[in-house]
Motif scaffolding. Structure first.
Motif, PDB file in Angstrom:
ATOM      1  N   GLN A  27      49.642  -0.980   7.051  1.00 14.51           N
ATOM      2  CA  GLN A  27      50.107   0.407   7.127  1.00 14.51           C
ATOM      3  C   GLN A  27      48.913   1.356   7.141  1.00 14.51           C
ATOM      4  O   GLN A  27      48.904   2.330   7.890  1.00 14.51           O
ATOM      5  CB  GLN A  27      51.018   0.727   5.954  1.00 14.51           C
ATOM      6  N   GLU A  32      52.536   4.159   9.477  1.00 14.05           N
ATOM      7  CA  GLU A  32      53.881   3.694   9.118  1.00 14.05           C
ATOM      8  C   GLU A  32      54.684   3.265  10.337  1.00 14.05           C
ATOM      9  O   GLU A  32      55.449   2.314  10.288  1.00 14.05           O
ATOM     10  CB  GLU A  32      54.625   4.775   8.345  1.00 14.05           C
ATOM     11  N   HIS A  48      58.457   0.222  13.219  1.00 17.69           N
ATOM     12  CA  HIS A  48      58.159   0.523  11.824  1.00 17.69           C
ATOM     13  C   HIS A  48      57.397  -0.643  11.235  1.00 17.69           C
ATOM     14  O   HIS A  48      57.535  -1.785  11.684  1.00 17.69           O
ATOM     15  CB  HIS A  48      59.459   0.778  11.041  1.00 17.69           C
ATOM     16  N   ARG A 111      61.159   3.166   3.661  1.00 18.18           N
ATOM     17  CA  ARG A 111      61.332   3.982   4.869  1.00 18.18           C
ATOM     18  C   ARG A 111      61.626   5.414   4.473  1.00 18.18           C
ATOM     19  O   ARG A 111      62.370   5.668   3.538  1.00 18.18           O
ATOM     20  CB  ARG A 111      62.474   3.444   5.721  1.00 18.18           C
TER      21      ARG A 111
END
Length: 112
Positions: A27, A32, A48, A111
């Protein structure tokens, strides 16, 4: 460990080029959400970080088997049967790959 995701249109695996050992490090490296390009159908998709999966790298395991066999042969000539202890080399490499894969796949990012 190899990182991959699946293309939504052609259902083929897309390999992610990164050496990040954990999802948070991936990440920090990619963000992200990031774009991936399917080499099969050419579609560019936004993925994602949780859509990325890991699998063990079989090349490392095969190299470990080769080194283990070579060291076993050499040690067998010098120390006899005690040289077979070097059979543990590929087992240790396999165990490390499985542990890294399990750690990566089990940790998810929240998320937003």
């Amino acid at each position: 460990m190899n990182l991959y995701t699946r293309c939504n249109s052609c259902k083929k695996d897309i390999r992610i080029k990164s050496s990040a050992p954990t999802r948070p490090e991936l990440q920090m490296e990619k963000g992200e959400e990031f774009q991936v390009n399917c080499q099969n159908c050419g579609k560019i998709e936004k993925k994602h970080i949780n859509d990325i999966k890991a699998e063990p790298n079989n090349k490392i395991i095969l190299v470990g088997i080769g080194i283990g066999v070579l060291v076993t042969i050499i040690l067998w000539n010098y120390f006899g049967a005690i040289g077979t202890v070097s059979v543990a080399i590929p087992i240790l490499l396999w165990q490390q790959q499985m542990s890294a894969t399990k750690t990566f796949n089990s940790y998810m990012i929240r998320r937003k």
